[in-house]
Design a protein around this motif. Sequence first.
Motif, PDB file in Angstrom:
ATOM      1  N   ILE A   6       8.352  -9.932  -1.280  1.00  0.00           N
ATOM      2  CA  ILE A   6       9.732 -10.289  -0.974  1.00  0.00           C
ATOM      3  C   ILE A   6      10.615  -9.107  -1.339  1.00  0.00           C
ATOM      4  O   ILE A   6      10.353  -8.423  -2.331  1.00  0.00           O
ATOM      5  CB  ILE A   6      10.186 -11.575  -1.692  1.00  0.00           C
ATOM      6  CG1 ILE A   6      11.513 -12.057  -1.129  1.00  0.00           C
ATOM      7  CG2 ILE A   6      10.241 -11.369  -3.197  1.00  0.00           C
ATOM      8  CD1 ILE A   6      11.826 -13.504  -1.446  1.00  0.00           C
ATOM      9  N   CYS A   7      11.633  -8.870  -0.524  1.00  0.00           N
ATOM     10  CA  CYS A   7      12.552  -7.756  -0.768  1.00  0.00           C
ATOM     11  C   CYS A   7      13.986  -8.268  -0.659  1.00  0.00           C
ATOM     12  O   CYS A   7      14.312  -9.048   0.239  1.00  0.00           O
ATOM     13  CB  CYS A   7      12.333  -6.634   0.246  1.00  0.00           C
ATOM     14  SG  CYS A   7      13.338  -5.162  -0.091  1.00  0.00           S
ATOM     15  N   GLY A  33      10.432 -11.110   3.583  1.00  0.00           N
ATOM     16  CA  GLY A  33       9.078 -10.783   3.127  1.00  0.00           C
ATOM     17  C   GLY A  33       8.079 -11.748   3.717  1.00  0.00           C
ATOM     18  O   GLY A  33       8.390 -12.507   4.630  1.00  0.00           O
ATOM     19  N   GLY A  34       6.881 -11.710   3.176  1.00  0.00           N
ATOM     20  CA  GLY A  34       5.856 -12.607   3.683  1.00  0.00           C
ATOM     21  C   GLY A  34       4.495 -12.261   3.137  1.00  0.00           C
ATOM     22  O   GLY A  34       4.353 -11.587   2.116  1.00  0.00           O
ATOM     23  N   PRO A  38      -4.778  -8.639   5.367  1.00  0.00           N
ATOM     24  CA  PRO A  38      -6.024  -8.156   4.763  1.00  0.00           C
ATOM     25  C   PRO A  38      -6.073  -6.622   4.777  1.00  0.00           C
ATOM     26  O   PRO A  38      -5.694  -5.993   5.765  1.00  0.00           O
ATOM     27  CB  PRO A  38      -7.104  -8.736   5.670  1.00  0.00           C
ATOM     28  CG  PRO A  38      -6.464  -9.932   6.312  1.00  0.00           C
ATOM     29  CD  PRO A  38      -5.005  -9.578   6.457  1.00  0.00           C
ATOM     30  N   PHE A  39      -6.493  -6.045   3.693  1.00  0.00           N
ATOM     31  CA  PHE A  39      -6.644  -4.600   3.505  1.00  0.00           C
ATOM     32  C   PHE A  39      -5.316  -3.843   3.510  1.00  0.00           C
ATOM     33  O   PHE A  39      -5.302  -2.628   3.576  1.00  0.00           O
ATOM     34  CB  PHE A  39      -7.612  -3.994   4.532  1.00  0.00           C
ATOM     35  CG  PHE A  39      -8.921  -4.708   4.592  1.00  0.00           C
ATOM     36  CD1 PHE A  39      -9.826  -4.611   3.546  1.00  0.00           C
ATOM     37  CD2 PHE A  39      -9.250  -5.503   5.681  1.00  0.00           C
ATOM     38  CE1 PHE A  39     -11.028  -5.285   3.581  1.00  0.00           C
ATOM     39  CE2 PHE A  39     -10.458  -6.187   5.731  1.00  0.00           C
ATOM     40  CZ  PHE A  39     -11.358  -6.073   4.673  1.00  0.00           C
ATOM     41  N   GLU A  40      -4.194  -4.554   3.435  1.00  0.00           N
ATOM     42  CA  GLU A  40      -2.877  -3.918   3.420  1.00  0.00           C
ATOM     43  C   GLU A  40      -2.406  -3.794   1.970  1.00  0.00           C
ATOM     44  O   GLU A  40      -2.578  -4.703   1.174  1.00  0.00           O
ATOM     45  CB  GLU A  40      -1.897  -4.790   4.217  1.00  0.00           C
ATOM     46  CG  GLU A  40      -0.527  -4.230   4.393  1.00  0.00           C
ATOM     47  CD  GLU A  40       0.329  -5.103   5.299  1.00  0.00           C
ATOM     48  OE1 GLU A  40       0.886  -4.572   6.267  1.00  0.00           O
ATOM     49  OE2 GLU A  40       0.430  -6.329   5.038  1.00  0.00           O
ATOM     50  N   GLY A  45       2.966  -3.702   3.221  1.00  0.00           N
ATOM     51  CA  GLY A  45       3.261  -5.051   3.693  1.00  0.00           C
ATOM     52  C   GLY A  45       4.745  -5.344   3.709  1.00  0.00           C
ATOM     53  O   GLY A  45       5.263  -5.918   4.679  1.00  0.00           O
ATOM     54  N   ILE A  46       5.462  -4.945   2.654  1.00  0.00           N
ATOM     55  CA  ILE A  46       6.898  -5.258   2.627  1.00  0.00           C
ATOM     56  C   ILE A  46       7.657  -4.413   3.638  1.00  0.00           C
ATOM     57  O   ILE A  46       8.587  -4.902   4.287  1.00  0.00           O
ATOM     58  CB  ILE A  46       7.502  -5.150   1.208  1.00  0.00           C
ATOM     59  CG1 ILE A  46       8.884  -5.816   1.176  1.00  0.00           C
ATOM     60  CG2 ILE A  46       7.580  -3.728   0.727  1.00  0.00           C
ATOM     61  CD1 ILE A  46       8.939  -7.266   1.581  1.00  0.00           C
ATOM     62  N   ILE A  47       7.267  -3.179   3.825  1.00  0.00           N
ATOM     63  CA  ILE A  47       7.931  -2.342   4.838  1.00  0.00           C
ATOM     64  C   ILE A  47       7.709  -2.936   6.230  1.00  0.00           C
ATOM     65  O   ILE A  47       8.629  -3.008   7.047  1.00  0.00           O
ATOM     66  CB  ILE A  47       7.470  -0.873   4.731  1.00  0.00           C
ATOM     67  CG1 ILE A  47       8.058  -0.276   3.437  1.00  0.00           C
ATOM     68  CG2 ILE A  47       7.879  -0.070   5.955  1.00  0.00           C
ATOM     69  CD1 ILE A  47       7.562   1.092   3.076  1.00  0.00           C
ATOM     70  N   ARG A  48       6.490  -3.418   6.497  1.00  0.00           N
ATOM     71  CA  ARG A  48       6.195  -4.080   7.779  1.00  0.00           C
ATOM     72  C   ARG A  48       7.023  -5.352   7.929  1.00  0.00           C
ATOM     73  O   ARG A  48       7.615  -5.617   8.980  1.00  0.00           O
ATOM     74  CB  ARG A  48       4.695  -4.404   7.867  1.00  0.00           C
ATOM     75  CG  ARG A  48       4.315  -5.199   9.118  1.00  0.00           C
ATOM     76  CD  ARG A  48       2.844  -5.630   9.105  1.00  0.00           C
ATOM     77  NE  ARG A  48       2.423  -6.297   7.885  1.00  0.00           N
ATOM     78  CZ  ARG A  48       2.716  -7.567   7.564  1.00  0.00           C
ATOM     79  NH1 ARG A  48       3.478  -8.308   8.371  1.00  0.00           N
ATOM     80  NH2 ARG A  48       2.267  -8.100   6.441  1.00  0.00           N
TER      81      ARG A  48
END
Length: 165
Positions: A6-7, A33-34, A38-40, A45-48
């Motif tokens: 979460i950001c 956020g979310g 897998p493998f991230e 993940g937060i930037i995505r």
Amino acid sequence: MLKYTICFIRRGNELLLLNRMKAPNMGLWNGVGGKIEPFEQPMDGIIREIQEETGLSVQQVQEAGIVKWISSESESGMYLYYCELPIDTVYATPIEKDEGILAWKSIDWVLDHENEGVVDNMKYFLPYLLRGDFDNQHTFTYDENGIVNYECRTLTTKKLSSNNA
């Protein structure tokens, strides 16, 4: 490794929040956020998630701690991030996205003790984040009625004590 990110995105005295369309926290304002793929890595993940949920392309966010929650049914948590945009950043809201409605909300409104429209644990950890106190684990214990306990522990102390053990 935790499952979620979460950001909280700040511009001056405002936060860009998402009023979620789906559970959990449907109908409540929260950061963006979310789930981590897998493998991230959590930072990737937060930037995505920021890109997917807001359309903003941020290159860097600040690691801001961990939020964990415990109930009789489960235990989970999320990596907490903070991103400060320049005050002159233009990002017009409200905007309706698949995840919900994005809008800038004043920090005073978000933290008002009578505001029941934000996620319940946010008012506990958000003041730490907003003053730049990023190295904490915020742990919430829930029962069927909501939060029954909150604990804030400095992660540096935990890391140092585990290294000295």
